[in-house]
Design an enzyme around this catalytic site. Structure first.
Site: not given
Length: 320
Positions: A42, A47, A171
């Site tokens: 992202g 990740v 977010d």
């Protein structure tokens, strides 16, 4: 998740003297941050799935990028300071962190120099089902209403916990809600989060960052931040989860106005009853669907003060 020795589960990460995890250890469990270990990416970085060979323990390791929406150090501090001490079923658990520099030979203006390269990493519990976005919009098949409603209620419970602190997430979107094996939702990705003072209700900023479509209008156009900023994002998520329809922001239209107008026009009580998704539901479940559409639309009211609080939303979802 971990193997057992003498009848007791062991966790190598849990046995570390502090939550600060050595960089070499994180490199080892992610196979030197290999592409094969990437499970997501992202604006804040990639990740990786990390596996501790000795115990078969699995964790998620986020390697923060230098090109994130806010400075990498700011994102790191937001995540560590704002969620390290949090313990709630619907908040992702931060297992540990790493902020470490290593000397490397790099090129600079055509010459090789020795420089300190800083790595910022965050280590979380591993959630195998992935995000709500993945399960709702990418995996073929139908997610039943009971599961959808359970996810909506869980997100609201997690947000209720955050807003009592108060922490504003800033977010919220389906990509940042992760699911465990039992489809329990957990709010993740606190890189943009703000911790308010005890008597503070609003902040202002000139640096507006976030995900287009989910950004509240007062933040998008005036830089105003409050817990009601999260309520707007929550409302859009509730609508997406309930309808199964994904809002895709237009390039020149950062708000969700057109999508929301379409939902108001289309998702009437009559349409819900006749919709093939929910036609077979009993009366109680149909009332839940209607309530979620109504709550979602209340949450996205353009005026901040006319949106419900998270406590009011939770009560409505519980039938109060």
């Amino acid at each position: 998740m971990a193997t057992e020795a003498s009848g007791v589960k062991r966790s190598i990460i849990g046995e570390l003297p502090t939550r600060e995890i050595p960089l070499d250890f994180l490199k080892k469990i992610t196979n030197q941050f290999s592409d094969e270990c990437i499970i997501g990416s992202g604006a804040f970085g990639k990740v990786y799935k990390g596996v501790v060979e000795e115990t078969s323990e699995v964790v998620a390791v986020k390697r923060l990028s230098e090109s994130s929406p806010v400075s990498r150090d700011t994102a790191f501090k937001n995540e560590v300071l704002n969620i390290m001490a949090l313990n709630h079923e619907n908040i992702v658990k931060l297992v540990g962190y790493c902020h470490e520099s290593q000397k490397k030979v790099v090129q600079n203006n055509g010459r090789y120099v020795v420089a300190d390269i800083v790595e910022c990493l965050l280590c979380y519990e591993y959630l195998p089902k992935g995000s709500v976005h993945k399960n709702l919009f990418e995996i073929p098949g139908y997610m039943n209403w009971e599961t959808r409603f359970k996810i909506i209620k869980g997100i609201c419970q997690g947000l209720c916990f955050l807003h009592k602190i108060p922490i504003v997430h800033m977010d919220l979107k389906p990509e940042n809600i992760l699911l465990d094996d039992n489809m329990v939702p957990k709010i993740a990705d606190f890189g943009l989060s703000r911790l308010f003072g005890q008597d503070q209700t609003r902040q202002r900023t000139q640096n507006v960052v976030g995900s287009y479509g989910y950004i509240a209008p007062e933040y998008l156009y005036r830089g105003e931040i409050s817990t009601q900023s999260d309520i707007y994002s929550l409302g859009l998520m509730i609508i997406e989860i309930t309808t199964g329809e994904k809002h895709i922001p237009e390039r020149n239209e950062p708000s969700a106005r057109k999508f929301l107008d379409k939902v108001r026009e289309k998702w009437t009580p009559e349409y819900i009853v006749s919709n093939s998704l929910y036609a077979s539901l009993g009366a109680e479940y149909l009332e839940q669907v209607k309530a979620c559409i109504e709550i979602g639309l209340e949450c996205v009211h353009p005026e901040r003060k006319k949106r419900p609080s998270i406590d009011v939303i939770a009560d409505k979802l519980n039938g109060k």
